[in-house]
Structures are given as C-alpha cells and as structure tokens.
Scaffold this active site. Structure first.
Site, PDB file in Angstrom:
ATOM      1  N   ASN A  10       0.865  -1.176   0.000  1.00 12.91           N
ATOM      2  CA  ASN A  10       0.000   0.000   0.000  1.00 12.91           C
ATOM      3  C   ASN A  10       0.901   1.225   0.000  1.00 12.91           C
ATOM      4  O   ASN A  10       1.447   1.597   1.036  1.00 12.91           O
ATOM      5  CB  ASN A  10      -0.896  -0.025   1.253  1.00 12.91           C
ATOM      6  CG  ASN A  10      -1.694   1.253   1.417  1.00 12.91           C
ATOM      7  OD1 ASN A  10      -1.805   2.042   0.479  1.00 12.91           O
ATOM      8  ND2 ASN A  10      -2.246   1.469   2.605  1.00 12.91           N
ATOM      9  N   TRP A  11       1.039   1.828  -1.162  1.00  7.47           N
ATOM     10  CA  TRP A  11       1.982   2.952  -1.275  1.00  7.47           C
ATOM     11  C   TRP A  11       1.417   4.245  -0.705  1.00  7.47           C
ATOM     12  O   TRP A  11       2.132   5.254  -0.637  1.00  7.47           O
ATOM     13  CB  TRP A  11       2.367   3.163  -2.749  1.00  7.47           C
ATOM     14  CG  TRP A  11       3.149   2.032  -3.344  1.00  7.47           C
ATOM     15  CD1 TRP A  11       3.429   0.819  -2.762  1.00  7.47           C
ATOM     16  CD2 TRP A  11       3.749   1.996  -4.633  1.00  7.47           C
ATOM     17  NE1 TRP A  11       4.168   0.038  -3.620  1.00  7.47           N
ATOM     18  CE2 TRP A  11       4.381   0.732  -4.778  1.00  7.47           C
ATOM     19  CE3 TRP A  11       3.826   2.897  -5.699  1.00  7.47           C
ATOM     20  CZ2 TRP A  11       5.072   0.363  -5.934  1.00  7.47           C
ATOM     21  CZ3 TRP A  11       4.504   2.526  -6.845  1.00  7.47           C
ATOM     22  CH2 TRP A  11       5.123   1.278  -6.956  1.00  7.47           C
ATOM     23  N   LYS A  12       0.140   4.244  -0.379  1.00  5.49           N
ATOM     24  CA  LYS A  12      -0.522   5.451   0.151  1.00  5.49           C
ATOM     25  C   LYS A  12      -0.275   6.640  -0.800  1.00  5.49           C
ATOM     26  O   LYS A  12      -0.196   6.428  -2.007  1.00  5.49           O
ATOM     27  CB  LYS A  12      -0.050   5.749   1.577  1.00  5.49           C
ATOM     28  CG  LYS A  12      -0.079   4.500   2.461  1.00  5.49           C
ATOM     29  CD  LYS A  12       0.069   4.801   3.923  1.00  5.49           C
ATOM     30  CE  LYS A  12       0.184   3.507   4.698  1.00  5.49           C
ATOM     31  NZ  LYS A  12      -0.009   3.669   6.129  1.00  5.49           N
ATOM     32  N   HIS A  96      -9.500   1.069   4.556  1.00 10.16           N
ATOM     33  CA  HIS A  96      -8.243   1.251   5.293  1.00 10.16           C
ATOM     34  C   HIS A  96      -8.491   2.189   6.484  1.00 10.16           C
ATOM     35  O   HIS A  96      -9.293   3.116   6.391  1.00 10.16           O
ATOM     36  CB  HIS A  96      -7.176   1.841   4.359  1.00 10.16           C
ATOM     37  CG  HIS A  96      -5.816   1.826   4.969  1.00 10.16           C
ATOM     38  ND1 HIS A  96      -5.403   2.794   5.860  1.00 10.16           N
ATOM     39  CD2 HIS A  96      -4.788   0.960   4.854  1.00 10.16           C
ATOM     40  CE1 HIS A  96      -4.164   2.519   6.252  1.00 10.16           C
ATOM     41  NE2 HIS A  96      -3.770   1.406   5.659  1.00 10.16           N
ATOM     42  N   GLU A  98      -6.934   4.596   7.647  1.00  8.42           N
ATOM     43  CA  GLU A  98      -6.743   6.035   7.383  1.00  8.42           C
ATOM     44  C   GLU A  98      -7.981   6.620   6.722  1.00  8.42           C
ATOM     45  O   GLU A  98      -8.342   7.777   6.962  1.00  8.42           O
ATOM     46  CB  GLU A  98      -5.485   6.245   6.520  1.00  8.42           C
ATOM     47  CG  GLU A  98      -4.226   6.025   7.350  1.00  8.42           C
ATOM     48  CD  GLU A  98      -3.025   5.535   6.562  1.00  8.42           C
ATOM     49  OE1 GLU A  98      -3.033   5.611   5.319  1.00  8.42           O
ATOM     50  OE2 GLU A  98      -2.076   5.055   7.206  1.00  8.42           O
ATOM     51  N   GLU A 168      -5.450  -5.108  10.411  1.00 10.15           N
ATOM     52  CA  GLU A 168      -4.438  -4.087  10.651  1.00 10.15           C
ATOM     53  C   GLU A 168      -4.765  -3.354  11.948  1.00 10.15           C
ATOM     54  O   GLU A 168      -5.579  -2.415  11.945  1.00 10.15           O
ATOM     55  CB  GLU A 168      -4.436  -3.071   9.500  1.00 10.15           C
ATOM     56  CG  GLU A 168      -4.171  -3.685   8.143  1.00 10.15           C
ATOM     57  CD  GLU A 168      -3.600  -2.662   7.177  1.00 10.15           C
ATOM     58  OE1 GLU A 168      -2.484  -2.896   6.703  1.00 10.15           O
ATOM     59  OE2 GLU A 168      -4.235  -1.627   6.940  1.00 10.15           O
ATOM     60  N   GLY A 174       2.196   2.209  10.721  1.00 13.12           N
ATOM     61  CA  GLY A 174       3.124   3.323  10.581  1.00 13.12           C
ATOM     62  C   GLY A 174       3.791   3.740  11.885  1.00 13.12           C
ATOM     63  O   GLY A 174       4.411   4.794  11.949  1.00 13.12           O
ATOM     64  N   SER A 214       3.284  -2.238  10.366  1.00 16.04           N
ATOM     65  CA  SER A 214       4.741  -2.226  10.566  1.00 16.04           C
ATOM     66  C   SER A 214       5.401  -3.567  10.249  1.00 16.04           C
ATOM     67  O   SER A 214       6.366  -3.967  10.910  1.00 16.04           O
ATOM     68  CB  SER A 214       5.083  -1.767  11.984  1.00 16.04           C
ATOM     69  OG  SER A 214       4.592  -0.453  12.203  1.00 16.04           O
ATOM     70  N   GLY A 235       2.763  -1.089   4.340  1.00 17.96           N
ATOM     71  CA  GLY A 235       2.793   0.341   4.050  1.00 17.96           C
ATOM     72  C   GLY A 235       4.218   0.813   3.851  1.00 17.96           C
ATOM     73  O   GLY A 235       4.800   0.678   2.775  1.00 17.96           O
ATOM     74  N   GLY A 236       4.820   1.334   4.910  1.00 14.20           N
ATOM     75  CA  GLY A 236       6.159   1.930   4.831  1.00 14.20           C
ATOM     76  C   GLY A 236       7.182   1.056   4.114  1.00 14.20           C
ATOM     77  O   GLY A 236       7.937   1.541   3.255  1.00 14.20           O
TER      78      GLY A 236
HETATM   79  C1  PEP Z   1      -0.840   0.094   5.985  1.00 15.27           C
HETATM   80  O1  PEP Z   1      -0.992   1.298   5.894  1.00 15.27           O
HETATM   81  O2  PEP Z   1      -1.646  -0.676   5.440  1.00 15.27           O
HETATM   82  C2  PEP Z   1       0.285  -0.403   6.769  1.00 15.27           C
HETATM   83  C3  PEP Z   1       0.276  -1.633   7.184  1.00 15.27           C
HETATM   84  O3  PEP Z   1       1.292   0.522   7.022  1.00 15.27           O
HETATM   85  P1  PEP Z   1       2.713   0.215   7.728  1.00 15.27           P
HETATM   86  O4  PEP Z   1       3.250  -1.056   7.123  1.00 15.27           O
HETATM   87  O5  PEP Z   1       3.550   1.404   7.399  1.00 15.27           O
HETATM   88  O6  PEP Z   1       2.438   0.064   9.174  1.00 15.27           O
END
Ligand code: PEP
Length: 254
Positions: A10-12, A96, A98, A168, A174, A214, A235-236
């Site tokens: 997920n590149w956001k 998601h 967010e 999640e 994040g 994470s 994500g990250g």
């Molecule tokens: C996400 O936003 O779906 C996610 C899991 O982010 P991160 O890996 O950065 O925690």
C-alpha cells in the site's frame, strides 16, 4: 486448506508516476517472475496507467487504494470499479483505517464499496482492526467481529474466493509497533471463525487474511508462519524494493 500467500504494498500518497515506474521495475527484477507468492502493488490512482503497462510483463498484480461505490455519474473526484478494471487492476484496498479515520468511512459505507468491487470482478482487500483504546479496553475481538459482519453484509457466497481481509491493528500502522505473532494469530483465528459462520467451513477456510502494521523483512517470517496469517499488507516497507522484496523473500525462504 492451502491458501496462496499474498504480499500487497500500500503505497498510500507516495510516488509520482515516474517514481512508481522505477519502483515497479525494481520489484519486478527482484520478485516479479516467481509464482509461489502473489505480489501486488497499490500505487496512487495517478500512477495506475503507467503501472498497468509495466506489470503486464510480470507476475505482479496491480491494486488500487480505494474506489467509489457508484458505477458512474456526478461524483466529483471519485474513481469507479469500471475505470479500475479498464487499467487491469485486480485488487482494491477498501476501508483502510486512514480512510475510516480521516474521511469518515464506516463499516456500512465500506460495505457498499466491497459489494460494488465484487460485482465488477475486483478483489476487495477489506481492512479491519482495532484502535489502541479498544485493545486496552479488551474490545479487540468484539470490534473486529462487527467490522467483518457489517462490512461483508450481503456479500455473495459465489464470490468468496475473491475476498481478501487485512487485519491491521490501528496502533501498529506506521508506528513501528507490530502485533506479536501470537496476537496476530489470535485475531486471525477469530476472524476465520466469523468467516466460517458467514460462508460455511470450506469457503470460510479459503479466504486469505493478511496482517498489516509495521511488517518488515525482520519480523515478516514469524508473522507469516502463523497458521491463519496468509500474507501481508505493507505500508512503509513497500516503498523500497529492498524492503518489500525482502518480505516476499521471507515467505519464499520459509
Ligand atoms: C498500511 O498502511 O496498510 C500499513 C500496514 O502501514 P505500515 O506497514 O507502514 O504500518
């Protein structure tokens, strides 16, 4: 029941179209030809057209980060399922945390998107997870169960094979804080029970449940070794080929 691992990035709101193209080329070179693990990248809408051409020559599947529940019309700023299908998008992340937190999405509004996605042959990656307050109040399973039941209301039994869930925990997204392997498995096993209640033993056992929060190459192997953890939503660590491919390799080496 054997479920193929899915590692989705997920590149956001990151990467221009040309940066996205570079990253896809790198991921393709590292893990884009193997077929043991399904690999999906979800860039922003503005990169989907360029990404679509690049993934055509690889095993990488394209995903989107959101979608309108409506088919077409006066919905300024929105993107329809048909528009995504036209670019050969296969998966779409829905609900998601967010989007729930910043854009007011609810189990009910996400349910409409989930149903629109499957009606258009897109595979939803339906995101669920508790906040820190909910975990500390001992409400994790109750919250997640409602998210599953309400977000999947009227989900057609014939499309269960196209459904993916992503657990999640909001406090792990994040933040660098990851659920322990045992914490993830406890919630995934509970989600599996709800899926079996909703769809029956065989179909419920066939749904992939990804962990997100994470995840990185260093902690992926332990999480992905859990019996009900069928992949990751990243994500990250999906923003560099090294970290993202490292997670795919953690599965391949297991
Ligand atoms: C996400 O936003 O779906 C996610 C899991 O982010 P991160 O890996 O950065 O925690």
């Amino acid at each position: 029941m054997s479920r193929k691992y899915l590692i989705a990035g997920n590149w956001k709101m990151n990467k221009t179209a040309s940066e996205a193209a570079d990253l896809i080329r790198e991921i393709h070179a590292a893990v884009g030809s193997q077929t043991t693990v399904q690999v999906c990248v979800c860039p922003p809408f503005t990169s989907l057209a360029a990404a679509s051409e690049l993934v055509e020559q690889s095993e990488i599947i394209l995903g989107a980060q959101d979608m309108s529940p409506h088919a077409s019309g006066a919905y300024t700023g929105e993107i329809s399922a048909e528009m995504l299908r036209d670019l050969y998008v296969g998966f779409v992340i829905l609900g998601h945390s967010e989007r729930r937190q910043y854009y007011g999405e609810t189990n009910q509004s996400v349910n409409a998107k989930v149903l629109a996605a499957v009606q258009n042959n897109l595979k939803p990656i339906y995101c669920i997870g508790e906040t820190l307050e909910e975990r500390e109040a001992g409400q994790t399973l109750e919250v997640v169960r409602s998210q599953v039941r309400e977000g999947l209301e009227n989900f057609p039994a014939a499309s269960v094979e196209n459904l993916v869930l992503a657990y999640e925990p909001v406090w792990a997204i994040g933040t660098g804080k990851t659920a322990t392997d045992e914490m993830a498995q406890e919630v995934h096993a509970d989600i599996r029970k709800v899926l079996v209640e909703l769809f029956g033993e065989g179909p419920g056992a066939s749904v992939r449940i990804l962990y997100g929060g994470s995840m990185k190459p260093e902690n992926a192997a332990g999480l992905l070794a859990q019996p009900d953890v069928d992949g990751g939503l990243i994500g990250g660590a999906s923003l560099t080929s090294r970290a993202f491919s490292g997670i795919v390799e953690a599965v391949l080496e297991a």
